[in-house]
Design a protein around this motif. Structure first.
Motif, PDB file in Angstrom:
ATOM      1  N   LYS A   1     -34.653 -11.356  14.644  1.00  8.94           N
ATOM      2  CA  LYS A   1     -34.034 -10.701  15.803  1.00  8.94           C
ATOM      3  C   LYS A   1     -33.137  -9.544  15.381  1.00  8.94           C
ATOM      4  O   LYS A   1     -33.043  -8.538  16.077  1.00  8.94           O
ATOM      5  CB  LYS A   1     -33.288 -11.701  16.687  1.00  8.94           C
TER       6      LYS A   1
ATOM      7  N   GLY B   1     -40.959 -16.170  14.592  1.00 10.08           N
ATOM      8  CA  GLY B   1     -40.113 -16.182  15.777  1.00 10.08           C
ATOM      9  C   GLY B   1     -38.846 -15.386  15.557  1.00 10.08           C
ATOM     10  O   GLY B   1     -38.521 -15.007  14.423  1.00 10.08           O
TER      11      GLY B   1
ATOM     12  N   ILE C   1     -43.252 -13.659  17.949  1.00  9.65           N
ATOM     13  CA  ILE C   1     -43.577 -14.354  19.193  1.00  9.65           C
ATOM     14  C   ILE C   1     -42.331 -15.058  19.721  1.00  9.65           C
ATOM     15  O   ILE C   1     -41.628 -15.735  18.974  1.00  9.65           O
ATOM     16  CB  ILE C   1     -44.693 -15.408  18.958  1.00  9.65           C
ATOM     17  N   ASP C   2     -42.087 -14.883  21.021  1.00 12.08           N
ATOM     18  CA  ASP C   2     -40.994 -15.584  21.689  1.00 12.08           C
ATOM     19  C   ASP C   2     -41.525 -16.090  23.023  1.00 12.08           C
ATOM     20  O   ASP C   2     -42.006 -15.291  23.846  1.00 12.08           O
ATOM     21  CB  ASP C   2     -39.794 -14.654  21.890  1.00 12.08           C
ATOM     22  N   LYS C   3     -41.475 -17.374  23.229  1.00  8.47           N
ATOM     23  CA  LYS C   3     -41.964 -17.998  24.461  1.00  8.47           C
ATOM     24  C   LYS C   3     -43.403 -17.585  24.756  1.00  8.47           C
ATOM     25  O   LYS C   3     -43.739 -17.153  25.851  1.00  8.47           O
ATOM     26  CB  LYS C   3     -41.048 -17.661  25.621  1.00  8.47           C
ATOM     27  N   ASP C   4     -44.245 -17.695  23.739  1.00  8.69           N
ATOM     28  CA  ASP C   4     -45.680 -17.402  23.843  1.00  8.69           C
ATOM     29  C   ASP C   4     -45.996 -15.939  24.169  1.00  8.69           C
ATOM     30  O   ASP C   4     -47.092 -15.632  24.630  1.00  8.69           O
ATOM     31  CB  ASP C   4     -46.367 -18.312  24.871  1.00  8.69           C
ATOM     32  N   LYS C   5     -45.041 -15.047  23.941  1.00  5.74           N
ATOM     33  CA  LYS C   5     -45.265 -13.634  24.211  1.00  5.74           C
ATOM     34  C   LYS C   5     -44.906 -12.823  22.968  1.00  5.74           C
ATOM     35  O   LYS C   5     -43.914 -13.111  22.288  1.00  5.74           O
ATOM     36  CB  LYS C   5     -44.398 -13.183  25.389  1.00  5.74           C
TER      37      LYS C   5
END
Length: 142
Positions: free
Chosen positions: A5, A84, A107-111
């Motif tokens: 991040k 992630g 990828i974060d929350k499948d996106k």
């Protein structure tokens, strides 16, 4: 410890992608225009692969195929290794080394929310080490 991040905060979350049905020529043009070595292959909202200059060299040029008539789907790498937002730079470096990859979709929350490259990781490690050296020098001089 630096996390993915933090890298995305610095470099941005822009995602360069292409459809699996697009001709390889379009992918190569897009990479050249954006000065990147790979594109995510996205169908709808799903990450289905990654196509790189390496894939182009090995699966089009060396096999004598046509860039205009070969689809991205035919040459893309389907074995995608992703990370992630909370994963560490160290984990990413190990993943790149062990899996011999240069690009990691984030990828974060499948996106898909970004991409980190081996170059991004090396830059982050060098920057972090430089800061530590400065702090130690100030401490010693202090």
């Amino acid at each position: 410890m630096l996390q993915v991040k933090h890298l995305l905060e610095d470099k941005g979350r822009e995602i360069f992608s292409i459809s699996p049905d697009a001709p390889v020529l379009d992918a190569i043009k897009a990479m050249a225009e954006r000065t990147v070595g790979a594109l995510l292959v996205i169908q709808g909202e799903s990450l289905v692969g990654l196509v790189s200059e390496r894939d182009y060299a090995r699966n089009v040029v060396l096999k004598g195929r046509s860039s205009a008539t070969t689809s991205v789907l035919e040459i893309m790498d389907r074995d995608i290794h992703s990370v992630g937002l909370d994963d560490s730079v160290d984990l990413c470096m190990r993943l790149c080394t062990n899996k011999r990859v240069r690009y990691l979709p984030v990828i974060d929350k499948d996106k898909v929310v970004g991409v980190v490259s081996l170059g991004d990781l090396v830059k982050a490690v060098i920057s972090e080490q430089s800061e530590q050296i400065e702090q130690l020098q100030r401490y010693i001089a202090g």
